[in-house]
Design a protein around this motif. Structure first.
Motif, mmCIF file in Angstrom:
data_model
loop_
_atom_site.group_PDB
_atom_site.id
_atom_site.type_symbol
_atom_site.label_atom_id
_atom_site.label_comp_id
_atom_site.label_asym_id
_atom_site.label_seq_id
_atom_site.Cartn_x
_atom_site.Cartn_y
_atom_site.Cartn_z
ATOM 1 N N UNK A 159 0.812 -1.223 0.000
ATOM 2 C CA UNK A 159 0.000 0.000 0.000
ATOM 3 C C UNK A 159 0.843 1.270 0.000
ATOM 4 N N UNK A 160 2.146 1.139 0.136
ATOM 5 C CA UNK A 160 3.023 2.311 0.125
ATOM 6 C C UNK A 160 2.910 3.024 -1.227
ATOM 7 N N UNK A 161 2.764 4.335 -1.178
ATOM 8 C CA UNK A 161 2.707 5.146 -2.401
ATOM 9 C C UNK A 161 3.685 6.303 -2.270
ATOM 10 N N UNK A 162 4.517 6.467 -3.277
ATOM 11 C CA UNK A 162 5.492 7.564 -3.291
ATOM 12 C C UNK A 162 6.336 7.575 -2.021
ATOM 13 N N UNK A 163 6.667 6.395 -1.542
ATOM 14 C CA UNK A 163 7.524 6.277 -0.359
ATOM 15 C C UNK A 163 6.831 6.574 0.957
ATOM 16 N N UNK A 164 5.497 6.702 0.943
ATOM 17 C CA UNK A 164 4.761 7.043 2.157
ATOM 18 C C UNK A 164 3.951 5.845 2.650
ATOM 19 N N UNK A 165 3.999 5.611 3.952
ATOM 20 C CA UNK A 165 3.204 4.559 4.555
ATOM 21 C C UNK A 165 1.723 4.915 4.473
ATOM 22 N N UNK A 166 0.911 3.907 4.212
ATOM 23 C CA UNK A 166 -0.537 4.100 4.167
ATOM 24 C C UNK A 166 -1.211 2.991 4.959
ATOM 25 N N UNK A 167 -2.181 3.346 5.791
ATOM 26 C CA UNK A 167 -2.877 2.394 6.641
ATOM 27 C C UNK A 167 -4.371 2.380 6.344
ATOM 28 N N UNK A 168 -4.969 1.198 6.420
ATOM 29 C CA UNK A 168 -6.415 1.051 6.458
ATOM 30 C C UNK A 168 -6.830 1.092 7.931
ATOM 31 N N UNK A 169 -7.921 1.774 8.233
ATOM 32 C CA UNK A 169 -8.408 1.864 9.613
ATOM 33 C C UNK A 169 -9.862 1.430 9.689
ATOM 34 N N UNK A 170 -10.199 0.726 10.754
ATOM 35 C CA UNK A 170 -11.603 0.402 10.950
ATOM 36 C C UNK A 170 -12.329 1.587 11.559
ATOM 37 N N UNK A 171 -13.615 1.665 11.259
ATOM 38 C CA UNK A 171 -14.484 2.712 11.787
ATOM 39 C C UNK A 171 -15.401 2.046 12.803
ATOM 40 N N UNK A 172 -15.114 2.256 14.074
ATOM 41 C CA UNK A 172 -15.843 1.517 15.089
ATOM 42 C C UNK A 172 -15.576 0.032 14.906
ATOM 43 N N UNK A 173 -16.598 -0.789 15.036
ATOM 44 C CA UNK A 173 -16.484 -2.221 14.772
ATOM 45 C C UNK A 173 -17.519 -2.590 13.721
ATOM 46 N N UNK A 174 -17.052 -3.156 12.608
ATOM 47 C CA UNK A 174 -17.949 -3.565 11.545
ATOM 48 C C UNK A 174 -17.949 -2.662 10.336
ATOM 49 N N UNK A 175 -17.040 -1.699 10.290
ATOM 50 C CA UNK A 175 -16.968 -0.779 9.159
ATOM 51 C C UNK A 175 -15.534 -0.277 9.030
ATOM 52 N N UNK A 176 -15.236 0.394 7.921
ATOM 53 C CA UNK A 176 -13.898 0.951 7.702
ATOM 54 C C UNK A 176 -13.998 2.435 7.388
ATOM 55 N N UNK A 177 -12.915 3.126 7.644
ATOM 56 C CA UNK A 177 -12.844 4.550 7.339
ATOM 57 C C UNK A 177 -12.672 4.768 5.833
ATOM 58 N N UNK A 178 -13.256 5.862 5.357
ATOM 59 C CA UNK A 178 -12.982 6.314 3.996
ATOM 60 C C UNK A 178 -12.371 7.706 4.091
ATOM 61 N N UNK A 179 -11.494 8.014 3.153
ATOM 62 C CA UNK A 179 -10.748 9.269 3.193
ATOM 63 C C UNK A 179 -10.901 10.041 1.884
ATOM 64 N N UNK A 180 -12.074 9.936 1.283
ATOM 65 C CA UNK A 180 -12.356 10.566 0.010
ATOM 66 C C UNK A 180 -13.062 9.574 -0.875
ATOM 67 N N UNK A 181 -13.385 9.972 -2.090
ATOM 68 C CA UNK A 181 -14.068 9.085 -3.020
ATOM 69 C C UNK A 181 -13.179 7.895 -3.378
ATOM 70 N N UNK A 182 -13.643 6.712 -2.987
ATOM 71 C CA UNK A 182 -12.944 5.468 -3.329
ATOM 72 C C UNK A 182 -11.524 5.427 -2.754
#
Length: 370
Positions: A329-352
């Motif tokens: 998931x690293x892009x342009x040398x930057x770490x990227x994390x997926x995060x859960x939103x509460x329990x049972x969902x995930x965070x979104x950080x913009x369209x798609x």
């Protein structure tokens, strides 16, 4: 100067069934006789050294009794075998035995077997069909579904591979009874992850029924297998080639895969993912993505299942931080994390967009506390 346009538009149906049940060898034979693999009559059964006497031999015997030609190809069990050299050895052995494009691969085993055999099938003869016969909870929850196949390298895990969908997946829950408890624990990590990212009901079921799963209760094991399939299907159906949404299935894996490698595979995949999940909820809680109570519930469920939630003392944490940069998931040398939103969902950080950049100091601070 001239230009010749090569138009190769394709409409491909890669749909397949996942059958969940007990003692599915007979069903596999029936499906083959009904044309599951077309006119193929030569099968390469690929497995590891633990599964070979337990399940691969009986499947090979059943194939021969049904009039098919087959050979078993065995490699040493363990993540250390999921490398290009193992794939090369099996490919050469298949070629020596006369296997060509008119064959089908049957992967019998856990996640390592399905990853390696699926990758081999995707490249052997420029692609031959394959079938997954999953014999572990981990394979049923993760590796046997979705078509992602790969091998590891000394620098990174799962970055050399391809997408190659199986003809069918068999989840034989009767095989779980032969697993040591450590392997059942290992498989539960991916199941907890699915609950965290997309199925609150599954998460709550696990909180109440872990003992039934360890006892290999048919109803409980069938339930979690069905829920695992449902979660993965909802994601893979919308993003088969991991262009965006499918990244959420890597929840906890940025730290998890790194620590698995840095531990030199002393930690099983599920154990490493559990530690990665604990890091993810700790950082996510600080960012406001879940409450302290939700963070603690996630950590407590891992502990209830016997999974680790802290980094072993033998792990060099600075080496671990450096290894994070090999994550896909690293892009342009930057770490990227997926995060859960509460329990049972995930965070979104913009369209798609389902992962966000994380500064090295942010994750280092969390890891040093673990």
């Amino acid at each position: 100067m001239s230009n010749f346009h090569v138009e190769l538009k394709k409409v491909v149906d890669d749909s397949y069934d996942v059958q969940i049940g007990s003692g599915l060898t007979g069903q596999l034979m029936e499906d083959l006789q009904n044309g599951l693999a077309g006119k193929v009559n030569k099968f390469a059964v690929i497995t590891d050294s633990i599964v070979e006497p337990l399940y691969a031999r009986p499947i090979a015997s059943a194939l021969r009794e049904a009039g098919y030609s087959c050979d078993i190809f065995v490699f040493p069990e363990g993540e250390q075998s999921k490398v290009r050299r193992t794939k090369e050895i099996i490919e050469d052995a298949m070629l020596e035995k006369g296997y060509r494009r008119d064959c089908c691969v049957i992967a019998v085993g856990g996640g390592v077997v399905s990853d390696l055999a699926g990758f081999l099938a995707g490249t052997f003869g420029r692609g031959v069909p394959f079938i997954n016969y999953a014999t572990t909870l981990l394979a049923a929850a993760d590796a046997a579904i979705g078509g992602k196949t790969a091998v590891d390298t000394p620098l990174a895990t799962n970055l050399i591979g391809l997408f190659h969908q199986p003809l069918k997946v068999y989840v034989d829950i009767s095989t779980w009874k032969s697993l040591p408890k450590k392997q059942m624990v290992n498989g539960l990590a991916e199941t907890i992850k699915h609950g965290c990212l997309g199925d609150m009901e599954l998460f709550e079921y696990l909180e109440k029924n872990v003992d039934k799963i360890f006892d290999c209760d048919d109803k409980a094991c069938t339930y979690i297998s069905e829920r695992n399939c449902a979660v993965k299907y909802e994601v893979v159906m919308r993003d088969e080639k991991e262009k965006s949404l499918r990244e959420i299935l890597n929840l906890g894996h940025t730290v998890g895969r790194a620590i698995e490698t840095v531990s030199d595979y002393r930690l099983l995949h599920g154990e490493a993912v559990a530690i990665g999940m604990a890091a993810q909820v700790r950082l996510g809680c600080e960012c406001g993505y879940l409450t302290e109570d939700e963070r603690d519930r996630v950590i407590a469920l891992h502990q209830k299942c016997g999974l680790p939630v802290n980094i072993p003392t033998y792990i060099d944490k600075e080496a671990l931080v450096r290894k994070l940069y090999t994550d896909k998931k690293v892009r342009d040398g930057k770490l990227r994390f997926v995060f859960q939103k509460g329990i049972g969902d995930v965070m979104t950080f913009g369209d798609d967009i389902y992962a966000r950049p994380v500064a090295e100091d942010e994750i280092r601070r969390i890891l040093l506390k673990m």
